[in-house]
Design a protein around this motif. Structure first.
Motif, short mmCIF file in Angstrom:
data_model
loop_
_atom_site.label_atom_id
_atom_site.label_comp_id
_atom_site.label_asym_id
_atom_site.label_seq_id
_atom_site.Cartn_x
_atom_site.Cartn_y
_atom_site.Cartn_z
N LEU A 11 0.84 -1.18 0.00
CA LEU A 11 0.00 0.00 0.00
C LEU A 11 0.88 1.24 0.00
O LEU A 11 1.81 1.35 0.84
CB LEU A 11 -0.90 0.00 1.24
N VAL A 12 0.61 2.16 -0.91
CA VAL A 12 1.42 3.37 -1.01
C VAL A 12 0.49 4.54 -1.32
O VAL A 12 -0.55 4.37 -1.96
CB VAL A 12 2.51 3.21 -2.09
N GLN A 13 0.87 5.72 -0.85
CA GLN A 13 0.06 6.91 -1.12
C GLN A 13 0.30 7.41 -2.54
O GLN A 13 1.37 7.16 -3.13
CB GLN A 13 0.41 8.01 -0.13
N LEU A 18 7.32 2.40 -5.43
CA LEU A 18 7.54 1.01 -5.05
C LEU A 18 8.48 0.38 -6.05
O LEU A 18 8.50 0.80 -7.22
CB LEU A 18 6.22 0.22 -5.04
N ARG A 19 9.21 -0.62 -5.61
CA ARG A 19 10.01 -1.43 -6.55
C ARG A 19 9.58 -2.88 -6.42
O ARG A 19 9.69 -3.47 -5.35
CB ARG A 19 11.51 -1.31 -6.30
N LEU A 20 9.10 -3.42 -7.53
CA LEU A 20 8.73 -4.82 -7.58
C LEU A 20 9.91 -5.65 -8.06
O LEU A 20 10.72 -5.19 -8.87
CB LEU A 20 7.55 -5.03 -8.53
N SER A 21 9.98 -6.87 -7.57
CA SER A 21 11.00 -7.83 -8.01
C SER A 21 10.31 -9.11 -8.47
O SER A 21 9.24 -9.46 -7.98
CB SER A 21 11.97 -8.15 -6.88
N CYS A 22 10.97 -9.79 -9.38
CA CYS A 22 10.50 -11.09 -9.85
C CYS A 22 11.71 -12.02 -9.91
O CYS A 22 12.58 -11.84 -10.76
CB CYS A 22 9.84 -10.96 -11.22
N ALA A 23 11.75 -12.97 -8.99
CA ALA A 23 12.85 -13.93 -8.95
C ALA A 23 12.50 -15.11 -9.85
O ALA A 23 11.45 -15.73 -9.70
CB ALA A 23 13.07 -14.40 -7.52
N ALA A 24 13.40 -15.39 -10.79
CA ALA A 24 13.14 -16.42 -11.80
C ALA A 24 14.05 -17.63 -11.59
O ALA A 24 15.20 -17.48 -11.17
CB ALA A 24 13.36 -15.85 -13.19
N SER A 25 13.53 -18.80 -11.91
CA SER A 25 14.32 -20.03 -11.84
C SER A 25 13.73 -21.05 -12.79
O SER A 25 12.59 -20.92 -13.25
CB SER A 25 14.35 -20.57 -10.42
N GLY A 26 14.54 -22.06 -13.11
CA GLY A 26 14.06 -23.16 -13.94
C GLY A 26 14.24 -22.96 -15.42
O GLY A 26 13.80 -23.79 -16.22
N ASP A 90 -3.06 3.04 -10.85
CA ASP A 90 -2.03 2.00 -10.94
C ASP A 90 -2.35 0.81 -10.03
O ASP A 90 -1.65 -0.20 -10.06
CB ASP A 90 -0.66 2.57 -10.57
N THR A 91 -3.39 0.94 -9.22
CA THR A 91 -3.78 -0.16 -8.34
C THR A 91 -4.14 -1.39 -9.15
O THR A 91 -4.99 -1.34 -10.04
CB THR A 91 -4.98 0.26 -7.47
N ALA A 92 -3.47 -2.50 -8.84
CA ALA A 92 -3.67 -3.74 -9.60
C ALA A 92 -2.81 -4.84 -8.98
O ALA A 92 -1.95 -4.56 -8.13
CB ALA A 92 -3.26 -3.54 -11.06
N VAL A 93 -3.03 -6.05 -9.45
CA VAL A 93 -2.09 -7.13 -9.18
C VAL A 93 -1.09 -7.14 -10.33
O VAL A 93 -1.48 -7.12 -11.50
CB VAL A 93 -2.80 -8.49 -9.08
N GLN A 108 0.22 -7.62 -5.10
CA GLN A 108 -0.79 -6.58 -5.07
C GLN A 108 -0.15 -5.21 -4.84
O GLN A 108 0.65 -5.04 -3.90
CB GLN A 108 -1.82 -6.84 -3.97
N VAL A 109 -0.51 -4.26 -5.67
CA VAL A 109 -0.11 -2.86 -5.48
C VAL A 109 -1.39 -2.05 -5.30
O VAL A 109 -2.28 -2.08 -6.16
CB VAL A 109 0.70 -2.34 -6.68
N THR A 110 -1.46 -1.33 -4.19
CA THR A 110 -2.62 -0.49 -3.92
C THR A 110 -2.14 0.94 -3.68
O THR A 110 -1.29 1.17 -2.81
CB THR A 110 -3.39 -0.98 -2.69
N VAL A 111 -2.67 1.86 -4.48
CA VAL A 111 -2.30 3.28 -4.36
C VAL A 111 -3.52 4.02 -3.84
O VAL A 111 -4.52 4.17 -4.53
CB VAL A 111 -1.85 3.85 -5.70
N SER A 112 -3.41 4.47 -2.60
CA SER A 112 -4.56 5.11 -1.96
C SER A 112 -4.09 5.97 -0.80
O SER A 112 -3.09 5.67 -0.15
CB SER A 112 -5.52 4.03 -1.45
N SER A 113 -4.83 7.04 -0.57
CA SER A 113 -4.53 7.90 0.57
C SER A 113 -5.37 7.48 1.78
O SER A 113 -5.26 8.08 2.84
CB SER A 113 -4.78 9.37 0.22
#
Length: 113
Positions: A11-13, A18-26, A90-93, A108-113
């Protein structure tokens, strides 16, 4: 087997970051184009950004250009999405994707005050 694990959501105002990460393998991460998608409630999943295998080429949806930056660290098998100046719309999965059929579980990213 291919695994993609996203993290970094929360949750962010409005106006925050925010910084998203995606760890990959396989799979050989450095050989594949990687993408971020998002899906808001009641809407179809949409492409947010794409990065080439070596990271030298990127593309963005018009709605996030100038605010979001996709990057990758091939030594760490990790994909990133730096999101600045966040808006309520921008609120979304957010999902990372490789190939046609491999998706992460989403964060989940939620942008709300």
């Amino acid at each position: 087997q291919v695994q993609l694990v996203e993290s970094g959501g929360g949750l962010v105002q409005p106006g925050g970051s925010l910084r998203l990460s995606c760890a990959a393998s396989g799979f050989t991460f450095s050989s594949y184009i990687m993408s971020w998608y998002r899906q808001a409630p009641g809407k179809e999943r949409e492409l947010v950004a794409t990065i080439s295998s070596a990271g030298g080429s990127t593309n963005y949806a018009d709605s996030v250009k100038g605010r979001f930056t996709i990057s990758r660290d091939n030594a760490k098998n990790t994909l990133y999405l730096q999101m600045n100046s966040l808006k309520p719309e921008d609120t979304a999965v957010y999902y990372c994707r490789v190939g046609r059929q491999y998706w992460g579980q989403g964060t989940q990213v939620t942008v709300s005050s």
